[in-house]
Scaffold this motif. Structure first.
Motif, PDB file in Angstrom:
ATOM      1  N   MET A   7       0.868  -1.172   0.000  1.00  0.00           N
ATOM      2  CA  MET A   7       0.000   0.000   0.000  1.00  0.00           C
ATOM      3  C   MET A   7       0.904   1.221   0.000  1.00  0.00           C
ATOM      4  N   GLY A   8       0.675   2.100  -0.953  1.00  0.00           N
ATOM      5  CA  GLY A   8       1.500   3.289  -1.040  1.00  0.00           C
ATOM      6  C   GLY A   8       0.946   4.269  -2.045  1.00  0.00           C
ATOM      7  N   ARG A   9       1.730   5.294  -2.320  1.00  0.00           N
ATOM      8  CA  ARG A   9       1.320   6.343  -3.262  1.00  0.00           C
ATOM      9  C   ARG A   9       2.183   6.281  -4.513  1.00  0.00           C
ATOM     10  N   LEU A  10       1.552   6.558  -5.648  1.00  0.00           N
ATOM     11  CA  LEU A  10       2.279   6.585  -6.909  1.00  0.00           C
ATOM     12  C   LEU A  10       3.232   7.769  -6.925  1.00  0.00           C
ATOM     13  N   THR A  11       4.474   7.529  -7.348  1.00  0.00           N
ATOM     14  CA  THR A  11       5.469   8.590  -7.392  1.00  0.00           C
ATOM     15  C   THR A  11       5.311   9.464  -8.634  1.00  0.00           C
ATOM     16  N   ARG A  12       4.639   8.941  -9.653  1.00  0.00           N
ATOM     17  CA  ARG A  12       4.326   9.696 -10.874  1.00  0.00           C
ATOM     18  C   ARG A  12       3.213   8.962 -11.601  1.00  0.00           C
ATOM     19  N   ASP A  13       2.664   9.569 -12.646  1.00  0.00           N
ATOM     20  CA  ASP A  13       1.632   8.912 -13.445  1.00  0.00           C
ATOM     21  C   ASP A  13       2.200   7.622 -14.036  1.00  0.00           C
ATOM     22  N   PRO A  14       1.366   6.588 -14.179  1.00  0.00           N
ATOM     23  CA  PRO A  14       1.860   5.345 -14.781  1.00  0.00           C
ATOM     24  C   PRO A  14       2.353   5.574 -16.209  1.00  0.00           C
ATOM     25  N   GLU A  15       3.395   4.835 -16.577  1.00  0.00           N
ATOM     26  CA  GLU A  15       3.901   4.850 -17.948  1.00  0.00           C
ATOM     27  C   GLU A  15       3.295   3.639 -18.640  1.00  0.00           C
ATOM     28  N   ARG A  29       3.568   0.592 -16.161  1.00  0.00           N
ATOM     29  CA  ARG A  29       4.626   0.552 -15.151  1.00  0.00           C
ATOM     30  C   ARG A  29       4.474   1.766 -14.252  1.00  0.00           C
ATOM     31  N   TYR A  30       4.560   1.519 -12.953  1.00  0.00           N
ATOM     32  CA  TYR A  30       4.522   2.622 -11.996  1.00  0.00           C
ATOM     33  C   TYR A  30       5.327   2.236 -10.762  1.00  0.00           C
ATOM     34  N   THR A  31       5.673   3.245  -9.992  1.00  0.00           N
ATOM     35  CA  THR A  31       6.440   3.026  -8.769  1.00  0.00           C
ATOM     36  C   THR A  31       5.596   3.467  -7.579  1.00  0.00           C
ATOM     37  N   LEU A  32       5.552   2.605  -6.562  1.00  0.00           N
ATOM     38  CA  LEU A  32       4.838   2.930  -5.326  1.00  0.00           C
ATOM     39  C   LEU A  32       5.827   3.328  -4.247  1.00  0.00           C
ATOM     40  N   ALA A  33       5.558   4.432  -3.585  1.00  0.00           N
ATOM     41  CA  ALA A  33       6.313   4.829  -2.403  1.00  0.00           C
ATOM     42  C   ALA A  33       5.580   4.232  -1.204  1.00  0.00           C
ATOM     43  N   VAL A  34       6.199   3.239  -0.579  1.00  0.00           N
ATOM     44  CA  VAL A  34       5.586   2.514   0.522  1.00  0.00           C
ATOM     45  C   VAL A  34       6.307   2.884   1.806  1.00  0.00           C
ATOM     46  N   ASP A  35       5.572   3.478   2.748  1.00  0.00           N
ATOM     47  CA  ASP A  35       6.177   3.855   4.033  1.00  0.00           C
ATOM     48  C   ASP A  35       6.658   2.620   4.768  1.00  0.00           C
ATOM     49  N   CYS A  52       6.319  -1.532 -10.042  1.00  0.00           N
ATOM     50  CA  CYS A  52       5.207  -2.445 -10.303  1.00  0.00           C
ATOM     51  C   CYS A  52       4.897  -2.439 -11.793  1.00  0.00           C
ATOM     52  N   VAL A  53       4.386  -3.564 -12.290  1.00  0.00           N
ATOM     53  CA  VAL A  53       3.973  -3.650 -13.681  1.00  0.00           C
ATOM     54  C   VAL A  53       2.624  -4.367 -13.734  1.00  0.00           C
ATOM     55  N   ALA A  54       1.680  -3.778 -14.477  1.00  0.00           N
ATOM     56  CA  ALA A  54       0.330  -4.332 -14.624  1.00  0.00           C
ATOM     57  C   ALA A  54       0.061  -4.576 -16.102  1.00  0.00           C
ATOM     58  N   PHE A  55      -0.479  -5.737 -16.425  1.00  0.00           N
ATOM     59  CA  PHE A  55      -0.724  -6.125 -17.811  1.00  0.00           C
ATOM     60  C   PHE A  55      -2.217  -6.142 -18.130  1.00  0.00           C
ATOM     61  N   GLY A  56      -2.545  -5.959 -19.407  1.00  0.00           N
ATOM     62  CA  GLY A  56      -3.912  -6.131 -19.891  1.00  0.00           C
ATOM     63  C   GLY A  56      -4.885  -5.125 -19.308  1.00  0.00           C
ATOM     64  N   LYS A  57      -6.025  -5.638 -18.831  1.00  0.00           N
ATOM     65  CA  LYS A  57      -7.079  -4.777 -18.279  1.00  0.00           C
ATOM     66  C   LYS A  57      -6.578  -3.990 -17.075  1.00  0.00           C
ATOM     67  N   ALA A  73      -3.656   0.100  -3.144  1.00  0.00           N
ATOM     68  CA  ALA A  73      -3.232  -1.182  -2.584  1.00  0.00           C
ATOM     69  C   ALA A  73      -3.039  -2.139  -3.748  1.00  0.00           C
ATOM     70  N   VAL A  74      -1.949  -2.877  -3.721  1.00  0.00           N
ATOM     71  CA  VAL A  74      -1.579  -3.779  -4.801  1.00  0.00           C
ATOM     72  C   VAL A  74      -1.250  -5.140  -4.208  1.00  0.00           C
ATOM     73  N   SER A  75      -1.682  -6.186  -4.878  1.00  0.00           N
ATOM     74  CA  SER A  75      -1.186  -7.524  -4.547  1.00  0.00           C
ATOM     75  C   SER A  75      -0.697  -8.161  -5.830  1.00  0.00           C
ATOM     76  N   GLY A  76       0.318  -8.967  -5.698  1.00  0.00           N
ATOM     77  CA  GLY A  76       0.900  -9.601  -6.867  1.00  0.00           C
ATOM     78  C   GLY A  76       2.056 -10.486  -6.463  1.00  0.00           C
ATOM     79  N   ARG A  77       2.947 -10.722  -7.413  1.00  0.00           N
ATOM     80  CA  ARG A  77       4.097 -11.573  -7.151  1.00  0.00           C
ATOM     81  C   ARG A  77       5.377 -10.823  -7.487  1.00  0.00           C
TER      82      ARG A  77
END
Length: 148
Positions: A7-15, A29-35, A52-57, A73-77
Motif C-alpha cells: 500500500m502506497g502512493r504513486l510517485t508519478r503517473d503510470p507509464e 509501469r509505476y512506482t509505489l512509495a511505501v512507508d 510495479c507492472v500491470a498487464f492487460g485490463k 493497494a496492490v497484490s501480486g508476485r
C-alpha cells in the motif's frame, strides 16, 4: 509461495505502452512509495520505492484512473530478471507483477494539489451514512460508477 501486498502512493503517473500486433496488450509501469512501518533511528519516516507492472485490463485501468499521489493497494508476485545494458554490464531487476490493484482512499481525502479530483470536473454529493453502517448512494449516481 510468492505473494506481495503493498500500500502506497504513486510517485508519478503510470507509464503505459502497448504491445505490437493485432491483439495489443497494455503494459503499465509505476512506482509505489511505501512507508516503512518501523524506523530504526526514530528519524523521519522513510519509504521504499517499489516498481510495479500491470498487464492487460489492469494496465488499462492504471492508465485511466491512477495519477501521481494516488494511494493504492496492490497484490501480486515478485519477479526478478536481468539483462545486459548497452555498455555490456549485467543489470538485475526486481518488480511486482500486479495481480490485483485498488484505490486505498477516496478521491476527496487525497492530498493531491488538485484536491484529489483527478480530472473529474463533476462532483457528486457526498453519500450520507445510514444507521446500519452502510452508506446511502444518492439516486442517479450509478451511471458514473465504473462497474455495474
Amino acid at each position: 509461495m510468492n505473494k506481495a501486498i503493498l500500500m502506497g502512493r504513486l510517485t508519478r503517473d503510470p507509464e503505459v505502452r502497448y504491445t505490437q500486433g493485432e491483439n495489443q496488450l497494455a503494459i503499465a509501469r509505476y512506482t509505489l512509495a511505501v512507508d516503512r512501518r518501523f524506523n530504526r533511528n526514530g528519524d523521519e519516516n522513510t519509504a521504499d520505492f517499489i516498481p510495479c507492472v500491470a498487464f492487460g485490463k489492469a494496465g488499462e485501468f492504471a492508465e485511466r484512473y491512477f495519477r501521481k499521489g494516488t494511494k493504492i493497494a496492490v497484490s501480486g508476485r515478485i519477479q526478478t530478471g536481468s539483462y545486459t545494458n548497452k555498455d555490456g554490464v549485467k543489470v538485475y531487476t526486481t518488480e511486482v507483477v500486479v495481480e490485483d490493484q485498488e484505490f486505498a482512499e477516496s478521491k476527496n481525502s487525497s492530498s493531491n494539489s488538485d484536491g484529489g479530483n483527478y480530472g473529474n470536473s463533476q462532483s457528486a454529493p457526498a453519500p450520507a451514512a445510514a444507521d446500519d453502517g452502510f452508506m446511502n448512494i444518492p439516486d442517479g449516481i450509478d451511471e458514473e460508477l465504473p462497474f455495474n
